[in-house]
Design an enzyme around this catalytic site. Structure first.
Site, PDB file in Angstrom:
ATOM      1  CE1 TYR A 147      -5.274   2.370  10.183  1.00 16.50           C
ATOM      2  CE2 TYR A 147      -4.262   2.057   8.061  1.00 16.50           C
ATOM      3  CZ  TYR A 147      -5.484   2.208   8.812  1.00 16.50           C
ATOM      4  OH  TYR A 147      -6.629   2.427   8.118  1.00 16.50           O
ATOM      5  CB  VAL A 162     -12.079  -8.595  19.811  1.00 16.34           C
ATOM      6  CG1 VAL A 162     -13.131  -9.603  20.098  1.00 16.34           C
ATOM      7  CG2 VAL A 162     -10.866  -9.114  20.039  1.00 16.34           C
ATOM      8  CG  LEU A 163     -10.789  -2.095  17.602  1.00 12.85           C
ATOM      9  CD1 LEU A 163      -9.101  -2.192  17.687  1.00 12.85           C
ATOM     10  CD2 LEU A 163     -11.079  -1.372  16.597  1.00 12.85           C
ATOM     11  CB  SER A 169     -12.204  -2.454   9.882  1.00  8.30           C
ATOM     12  OG  SER A 169     -11.277  -2.156  10.904  1.00  8.30           O
ATOM     13  CB  VAL A 208      -1.359 -12.014   7.237  1.00  5.06           C
ATOM     14  CG1 VAL A 208      -0.738 -10.761   6.693  1.00  5.06           C
ATOM     15  CG2 VAL A 208      -0.728 -13.186   6.974  1.00  5.06           C
ATOM     16  CB  ALA A 209       0.546  -8.070  11.466  1.00  9.79           C
ATOM     17  CB  VAL A 264      -9.034  -9.729  11.715  1.00  9.13           C
ATOM     18  CG1 VAL A 264      -8.943  -8.386  11.185  1.00  9.13           C
ATOM     19  CG2 VAL A 264      -9.415 -10.832  11.005  1.00  9.13           C
ATOM     20  CE  LYS A 303       0.830  -2.376   9.379  1.00 10.77           C
ATOM     21  NZ  LYS A 303      -0.409  -2.664  10.151  1.00 10.77           N
ATOM     22  CD  GLU A 359      -3.587   2.962  15.342  1.00 12.46           C
ATOM     23  OE1 GLU A 359      -2.659   2.643  16.103  1.00 12.46           O
ATOM     24  OE2 GLU A 359      -3.336   3.419  14.097  1.00 12.46           O
ATOM     25  CB  SER A 388     -18.741 -12.349  23.875  1.00 13.53           C
ATOM     26  OG  SER A 388     -17.380 -12.905  24.403  1.00 13.53           O
ATOM     27  NE  ARG A 416     -22.181  -3.825  15.081  1.00 13.73           N
ATOM     28  CZ  ARG A 416     -22.608  -3.742  13.734  1.00 13.73           C
ATOM     29  NH1 ARG A 416     -23.667  -2.716  13.591  1.00 13.73           N
ATOM     30  NH2 ARG A 416     -21.847  -3.863  12.695  1.00 13.73           N
ATOM     31  CG  ASP A 473      -3.521  -4.708  13.571  1.00 15.59           C
ATOM     32  OD1 ASP A 473      -4.270  -5.152  14.407  1.00 15.59           O
ATOM     33  OD2 ASP A 473      -3.902  -4.173  12.551  1.00 15.59           O
ATOM     34  CG  HIS A 497      -1.904  -1.016  14.795  1.00 18.87           C
ATOM     35  ND1 HIS A 497      -3.293  -1.069  15.217  1.00 18.87           N
ATOM     36  CD2 HIS A 497      -2.004  -0.930  13.683  1.00 18.87           C
ATOM     37  CE1 HIS A 497      -3.964  -0.896  14.048  1.00 18.87           C
ATOM     38  NE2 HIS A 497      -3.150  -0.752  13.144  1.00 18.87           N
ATOM     39  NE  ARG A 553      -1.925  -1.636   3.514  1.00 20.92           N
ATOM     40  CZ  ARG A 553      -2.616  -1.882   4.648  1.00 20.92           C
ATOM     41  NH1 ARG A 553      -3.520  -1.520   5.169  1.00 20.92           N
ATOM     42  NH2 ARG A 553      -1.791  -2.320   5.593  1.00 20.92           N
TER      43      ARG A 553
END
Length: 374
Positions: A93, A238-239, A133, A297-298, A266, A74, A117, A219, A202, A269, A95, A15
């Site tokens: 980004y 989850v985030l 996302s 894969v991050a 997912v 990144k 983010e 959950s 949600r 990262d 993280h 990217r």
């Protein structure tokens, strides 16, 4: 303002932070854009397109990193961090929560680091994270379906099954943007899908949109365990903004999963939501542990870099223009949502979740850049 756009050097990352269309907008606002030659070649965006849009090209990274603002995709790699300096703006980004080493290095650089983010909007959403996302959520099912194939170590299960044989069981942990897009894709492939969240509102929204095909569950440790150990594919979506991802699936749970089932993390990262996860790359995306295939894969959207870059620029351009047009101090003081993206400022950690995760001292961004009246 002089804006620098380097080629991404993270493994398998294709990217680019600024497209020719975004360059044109920045130039029309009176700014200069310096782009590393060949940075978007794999995306089908040529150097000639950048030049036509008004950018200057360079292969001299020392010159490029003299820019007032560096716009990337990144988090900066160690050799890039060494080039950052006090007074310089980094917009990308980050993280940082699972990476105290990078956090400390950015503090030492003295730069102003704004993370895509954690930028917010008036509804509390994350507008600069949302497009990636969406991509990652859709890709997670694609990746999981491939990992279920026998040659990848999977169970040999087709997501949708065929007449006379059952579809795969897919569990999605998290009902946000990633989870919703993952569920949409899995349902489109006719899998049996259940999605988990702790937000009842949600879950109600998801039921209204996807019922009766989608099953929703609140959950809890017990409910997650009951579904994960029987699942063919589990997608971790989850985030917690700015924080490390919560570990929802323990190693003991993984040990009880069916042989050849698949975990797609997912959230990797942000540290990952499966205890057995570790970051992988597009070159070597999977590993097997306890007879369970892991895809971690991050930078998942990097595999579809053209789509991802165009979607990301649509979201980031207004904020980049605000910073460039007004200067970082005025832009952050004028917009509390952009200010929420400030993670590091001249050695200070300015995001509470990052400070808590890395053990650093926290200085609120609002104390440094208070909202201006009028």
């Amino acid at each position: 303002m002089l804006i620098g756009v380097p080629k991404e050097i993270k493994t398998d990352e294709n990217r680019v932070g600024v497209t020719p269309a975004s360059v044109r907008e920045l130039v029309l606002h009176g700014h200069n854009v310096l782009v590393e030659a060949g940075c978007a070649f794999k995306l089908g965006l040529s150097d000639e397109e950048y030049i036509a849009a008004g950018a200057k090209l360079t292969n001299d990274l020392d010159r490029l990193f003299e820019a007032d603002m560096i716009v990337k995709v990144k988090e900066p790699q160690p050799e890039e961090v060494k080039r950052l300096k006090k007074g310089q703006i980094l917009f990308t980004y980050l993280h940082l929560a699972p990476d105290p080493v990078l956090t400390s290095a950015l503090q030492e650089s003295g730069c102003t680091a704004i993370a895509y983010e954690t930028v917010t909007d008036a509804l509390g959403r994350l507008p600069l994270l949302a497009p990636m996302s969406e991509v990652a959520g859709r890709m997670s099912v694609q990746a999981g379906a491939h990992a279920l194939e026998i040659e990848q170590g999977g169970r040999g299960t087709l997501l949708g099954g065929v007449p006379g044989s059952p579809p795969a069981s897919v569990v999605v942990l998290g009902g946000g943007v990633v989870g919703m897009n993952a569920a949409r894709m899995a349902l489109g492939m006719e899998a049996d899908v259940v999605i988990f969240d702790i937000d009842l509102r949600r879950l109600a929204e998801l039921e209204l949109e996807f019922r009766p095909a989608l099953h929703t569950r609140y959950s809890t440790v017990n409910s997650v365990y009951e579904h994960v150990v029987k699942a063919d594919l589990v997608i971790g979506a989850v985030l917690v903004p700015g924080s490390k991802a919560p570990r929802l699936v323990s190693e003991d749970m993984v040990k009880e999963m069916q042989r050849g089932s698949v975990l797609v993390d997912v959230a990797i990262d942000q540290g990952g939501c499966f205890e057995t996860s570790r970051p992988t790359t597009h070159s070597e995306p999977i590993f097997v542990k306890h007879d369970v295939v892991h895809y971690c894969v991050a930078n998942m959207p990097g595999a579809v870099a053209r789509t991802s870059t165009l979607a990301l620029n649509n979201a980031t351009l207004p904020f980049a223009l605000a910073i460039a047009d007004n200067g970082v101090s005025q832009a952050l003081s004028a917009d509390p949502h952009l200010r929420a993206g400030l993670n590091v400022y001249e050695g200070h950690i300015t995001h509470s979740a990052v400070a808590q995760a890395t053990g650093a001292e926290y200085v609120p961004a609002s104390e440094i850049f208070p909202t201006r009246d009028g």
